[in-house]
Design a protein around this motif. Structure first.
Motif, PDB file in Angstrom:
ATOM      1  N   GLY A   1     -15.171   2.991   4.063  1.00  0.00           N
ATOM      2  CA  GLY A   1     -15.921   1.857   3.537  1.00  0.00           C
ATOM      3  C   GLY A   1     -15.204   1.120   2.425  1.00  0.00           C
ATOM      4  O   GLY A   1     -15.326  -0.082   2.289  1.00  0.00           O
ATOM      5  N   LYS A   2     -14.418   1.843   1.638  1.00  0.00           N
ATOM      6  CA  LYS A   2     -13.835   1.216   0.452  1.00  0.00           C
ATOM      7  C   LYS A   2     -12.367   1.615   0.309  1.00  0.00           C
ATOM      8  O   LYS A   2     -12.044   2.637  -0.287  1.00  0.00           O
ATOM      9  CB  LYS A   2     -14.630   1.656  -0.782  1.00  0.00           C
ATOM     10  CG  LYS A   2     -14.206   1.015  -2.058  1.00  0.00           C
ATOM     11  CD  LYS A   2     -14.889  -0.302  -2.267  1.00  0.00           C
ATOM     12  CE  LYS A   2     -14.588  -0.784  -3.681  1.00  0.00           C
ATOM     13  NZ  LYS A   2     -14.986  -2.118  -3.895  1.00  0.00           N
ATOM     14  N   LEU A   3     -11.490   0.823   0.878  1.00  0.00           N
ATOM     15  CA  LEU A   3     -10.047   0.975   0.702  1.00  0.00           C
ATOM     16  C   LEU A   3      -9.478  -0.397   0.404  1.00  0.00           C
ATOM     17  O   LEU A   3      -9.835  -1.374   1.054  1.00  0.00           O
ATOM     18  CB  LEU A   3      -9.379   1.520   1.966  1.00  0.00           C
ATOM     19  CG  LEU A   3      -9.629   2.974   2.339  1.00  0.00           C
ATOM     20  CD1 LEU A   3      -8.998   3.270   3.680  1.00  0.00           C
ATOM     21  CD2 LEU A   3      -9.099   3.910   1.289  1.00  0.00           C
ATOM     22  N   ASN A   4      -8.591  -0.478  -0.570  1.00  0.00           N
ATOM     23  CA  ASN A   4      -8.005  -1.768  -0.920  1.00  0.00           C
ATOM     24  C   ASN A   4      -6.588  -1.942  -0.404  1.00  0.00           C
ATOM     25  O   ASN A   4      -6.181  -3.044  -0.067  1.00  0.00           O
ATOM     26  CB  ASN A   4      -8.025  -1.973  -2.437  1.00  0.00           C
ATOM     27  CG  ASN A   4      -9.424  -2.098  -2.972  1.00  0.00           C
ATOM     28  OD1 ASN A   4     -10.269  -2.729  -2.354  1.00  0.00           O
ATOM     29  ND2 ASN A   4      -9.689  -1.475  -4.099  1.00  0.00           N
ATOM     30  N   THR A   5      -5.820  -0.849  -0.373  1.00  0.00           N
ATOM     31  CA  THR A   5      -4.406  -0.963   0.007  1.00  0.00           C
ATOM     32  C   THR A   5      -4.020   0.141   0.992  1.00  0.00           C
ATOM     33  O   THR A   5      -4.734   1.136   1.147  1.00  0.00           O
ATOM     34  CB  THR A   5      -3.487  -0.836  -1.228  1.00  0.00           C
ATOM     35  OG1 THR A   5      -3.616   0.475  -1.771  1.00  0.00           O
ATOM     36  CG2 THR A   5      -3.790  -1.892  -2.276  1.00  0.00           C
ATOM     37  N   VAL A   6      -2.880  -0.056   1.617  1.00  0.00           N
ATOM     38  CA  VAL A   6      -2.327   0.950   2.512  1.00  0.00           C
ATOM     39  C   VAL A   6      -2.052   2.243   1.743  1.00  0.00           C
ATOM     40  O   VAL A   6      -2.295   3.337   2.252  1.00  0.00           O
ATOM     41  CB  VAL A   6      -1.041   0.421   3.199  1.00  0.00           C
ATOM     42  CG1 VAL A   6      -0.325   1.524   3.949  1.00  0.00           C
ATOM     43  CG2 VAL A   6      -1.380  -0.739   4.131  1.00  0.00           C
ATOM     44  N   LEU A   7      -1.593   2.126   0.508  1.00  0.00           N
ATOM     45  CA  LEU A   7      -1.320   3.315  -0.304  1.00  0.00           C
ATOM     46  C   LEU A   7      -2.591   4.156  -0.497  1.00  0.00           C
ATOM     47  O   LEU A   7      -2.547   5.383  -0.401  1.00  0.00           O
ATOM     48  CB  LEU A   7      -0.728   2.925  -1.651  1.00  0.00           C
ATOM     49  CG  LEU A   7      -0.340   4.088  -2.568  1.00  0.00           C
ATOM     50  CD1 LEU A   7       0.681   4.994  -1.894  1.00  0.00           C
ATOM     51  CD2 LEU A   7       0.200   3.566  -3.883  1.00  0.00           C
ATOM     52  N   GLN A   8      -3.713   3.517  -0.728  1.00  0.00           N
ATOM     53  CA  GLN A   8      -4.974   4.246  -0.856  1.00  0.00           C
ATOM     54  C   GLN A   8      -5.325   4.958   0.445  1.00  0.00           C
ATOM     55  O   GLN A   8      -5.815   6.091   0.428  1.00  0.00           O
ATOM     56  CB  GLN A   8      -6.107   3.309  -1.265  1.00  0.00           C
ATOM     57  CG  GLN A   8      -6.017   2.853  -2.693  1.00  0.00           C
ATOM     58  CD  GLN A   8      -7.144   1.912  -3.064  1.00  0.00           C
ATOM     59  OE1 GLN A   8      -7.853   1.377  -2.208  1.00  0.00           O
ATOM     60  NE2 GLN A   8      -7.311   1.685  -4.360  1.00  0.00           N
ATOM     61  N   LEU A   9      -5.082   4.309   1.570  1.00  0.00           N
ATOM     62  CA  LEU A   9      -5.311   4.929   2.874  1.00  0.00           C
ATOM     63  C   LEU A   9      -4.435   6.160   3.037  1.00  0.00           C
ATOM     64  O   LEU A   9      -4.912   7.226   3.434  1.00  0.00           O
ATOM     65  CB  LEU A   9      -5.051   3.935   4.002  1.00  0.00           C
ATOM     66  CG  LEU A   9      -5.053   4.505   5.422  1.00  0.00           C
ATOM     67  CD1 LEU A   9      -6.400   5.113   5.765  1.00  0.00           C
ATOM     68  CD2 LEU A   9      -4.652   3.435   6.416  1.00  0.00           C
TER      69      LEU A   9
END
Length: 65
Positions: free
Chosen positions: A16-24
């Motif tokens: 639901g809440k991811l901002n960047t590929v790094l966070q993924l």
């Protein structure tokens, strides 16, 4: 919601809440050298932003060295 298909396991995940590929990558406990991140046929770098409704493919890189 961001839909992620992790290959080769063919596992489908939703976030639901991811901002960047790094966070993924952090959520999947992967380093940027361990997977290719693909959106609409384009490779994404760790600093690229993700958006609501994105369908992402995470292809794990397997070394047979």
């Amino acid at each position: 919601m961001i839909t992620v298909e992790v290959q080769p396991e063919n596992e489908i995940l939703e976030f639901g809440k991811l901002n960047t590929v790094l966070q993924l990558l952090n959520r999947l406990q992967l380093r940027s050298t361990q997977a290719l991140i693909i959106r609409e046929g384009q490779l994404l770098t760790a600093d690229r932003r993700l958006h609501h409704g994105d369908r992402i493919i995470v292809k794990k890189v397997i070394s047979a060295g």
